[in-house]
Design an enzyme around this catalytic site. Structure first.
Site, PDB file in Angstrom:
ATOM      1  N   LYS A  48       0.757  -1.238   0.011  1.00  0.00           N
ATOM      2  CA  LYS A  48      -0.030  -0.172  -0.014  1.00  0.00           C
ATOM      3  C   LYS A  48       0.817   1.237  -0.001  1.00  0.00           C
ATOM      4  O   LYS A  48       0.415   2.263  -0.544  1.00  0.00           O
ATOM      5  CB  LYS A  48      -0.839  -0.122   1.192  1.00  0.00           C
ATOM      6  N   GLU A 107     -10.232   5.516   3.203  1.00  0.00           N
ATOM      7  CA  GLU A 107     -11.017   4.332   3.968  1.00  0.00           C
ATOM      8  C   GLU A 107      -9.806   3.196   4.071  1.00  0.00           C
ATOM      9  O   GLU A 107      -8.763   3.256   3.465  1.00  0.00           O
ATOM     10  CB  GLU A 107     -12.028   3.921   3.063  1.00  0.00           C
ATOM     11  N   SER A 152       1.654  -9.686  -0.959  1.00  0.00           N
ATOM     12  CA  SER A 152       1.122  -8.155  -0.804  1.00  0.00           C
ATOM     13  C   SER A 152       1.315  -7.458   0.577  1.00  0.00           C
ATOM     14  O   SER A 152       1.652  -6.493   0.790  1.00  0.00           O
ATOM     15  CB  SER A 152      -0.251  -8.032  -1.353  1.00  0.00           C
TER      16      SER A 152
END
Length: 404
Positions: free
Chosen positions: A96, A118, A383
């Site tokens: 991210k 969010e 990830s």
């Protein structure tokens, strides 16, 4: 389709990937998103912007992350070889940060003082709180109360980093409602804030922008695998909720003769409310300002969704993934909760790597693929790391005795 020129043509000037994408917004928000698009298009090919982002990735994020050969896990299955792209080693523990640092840099360029977003699993929230601290910006994170309980360690990290965490208590109290809440806040504060969407979805330009910031994952993985083996992998897989890590991973291999597989959350089964496999069971619809596959009822309203992985429980999917599915460049496959938990424990025991439950979906498909092929190699995008999921997994599955 000529994938050599793909990124010149998609999205088009209207932010569409074929019939998907676009911009569906309240009139008062249209100028705000046009401002973001103008700013991004102005600086995305600027040497100064690119060089500063590269420096951040190298000196702050710790990029490039490695590709790792899972020898023991591969040997336990057969002759096929499983590799991981180790985004869990990226600073903050997930992919991210790749787009959050880009969005933070863009916000600074635009003169904004606040980042709004969010989060589901909390990894996007932690990454954005980290970016806000780095750039000296305020940060506001909206998170469903269900996910706040499941992801307490990430909630604590966000608050330590200085973010204001807004609990969302309506609806199912998960990711879809967190997006609703964040959109409302942005509607009220867009003049001094920027909305940093947590995946490759939302109104244009976010699907394109997040994909572009995440492309480093696939580009690195391709170069690293070639350097390790001298050849390309046979297949690449990544989990797909909204689709940011997979968009970045697949982009690096789009023009190659490599099979691409998106692992969707099949959860507890195929009944509505038991899964979040938007591509497999959804149909075209509009949600949160963009058009894509959507799990919806006969009135076009989003259906309840579920996944053991908080970051995957979203009723739609990024528009580029919908396009890749339709043109048959990527095959999307379902992974159940149980398969993901099995992969979680097996990767932990065989390789000493505890993956996020989201990532475990990709590892589970890599294991399936290895069982179905006599030879070959597959890369799975790991990830994120699984620290955030350990307490939840132990509470519901113990220490994995039945899996390994």
């Amino acid at each position: 389709m000529d994938f050599q020129t793909y990124f010149r043509n998609y999205p088009d000037k209207n932010g569409r990937f074929g019939p998907y994408g676009g911009t569906y917004l309240p009139p008062e928000l249209v100028p705000a998103f046009e401002e973001i698009d103008y700013a991004y298009q102005t600086i995305c090919r600027s040497a100064r912007f690119i060089n500063e982002l590269r420096q951040i990735r190298k000196e702050f994020q710790g990029r490039p992350t490695p590709v790792y050969h899972c020898e023991r896990l591969s040997r336990s299955i057969g002759k096929c070889q499983i590799y991981l792209k180790r985004e869990d080693l990226n600073h903050t523990g997930a992919h991210k940060l790749n787009h959050c640092m880009g969005e933070g840099l863009l916000a600074r360029y635009m003169g904004k003082k606040r980042l709004i977003a969010e989060t589901g699993a909390g990894q996007h929230g932690v990454a954005l709180a980290t970016a806000a601290a780095y750039f000296g910006l305020e940060c506001e994170i909206h998170m469903g109360e269900v996910d706040i309980k499941k992801q307490a360690p990430n909630v604590a990290r966000m608050r330590i980093l200085g973010a204001k965490v807004i609990p969302v208590s309506f609806g199912l109290k998960t990711l879809k409602e967190a997006v609703d809440s964040a959109f409302q806040s942005y509607l009220e504060n867009y003049k001094d804030s920027i909305y940093c969407i947590g995946s490759a979805l939302g109104p244009h330009p976010f699907p394109m922008m997040v994909r572009d910031f995440q492309m480093c994952v696939g580009i690195e993985a391709r170069e690293q695998f070639l350097a390790m083996t001298g050849i390309l992998p046979d297949a690449v897989t990544a989990c797909v909720g909204g689709g940011s890590n997979s968009a970045g991973m697949f982009s690096g291999f789009l023009a190659d003769p490599v099979d691409l597989f998106g692992a969707e959350p099949l959860g507890r089964g195929t009944e509505p409310g038991d899964h979040a496999a938007s591509i497999a069971y959804g149909k075209k619809g509009v949600l949160h300002g963009f058009e894509s596959y959507l799990l919806q009822d006969e009135k076009g309203q989003p259906l309840p969704v579920y996944s053991i992985a908080s970051g995957l429980d979203y009723p739609s999917v990024g528009p580029e993934h919908a396009f890749w599915k339709d043109i048959e460049r990527v095959k999307y496959v379902g992974i159940t909760d149980r398969e993901a938990v099995d992969a979680f424990f097996k990767l932990s025991r065989f390789e000493g790597i505890i993956p996020a439950l989201e990532s475990a979906h990709a590892v589970a498909y890599a294991m399936k693929w290895a069982k179905e092929h006599e030879t070959g190699a597959i890369i799975a995008c790991c990830s994120g790391r699984g620290d955030k999921d350990v307490d939840y997994v132990i509470e519901h599955y113990g220490f994995g005795e039945e899996f390994v």
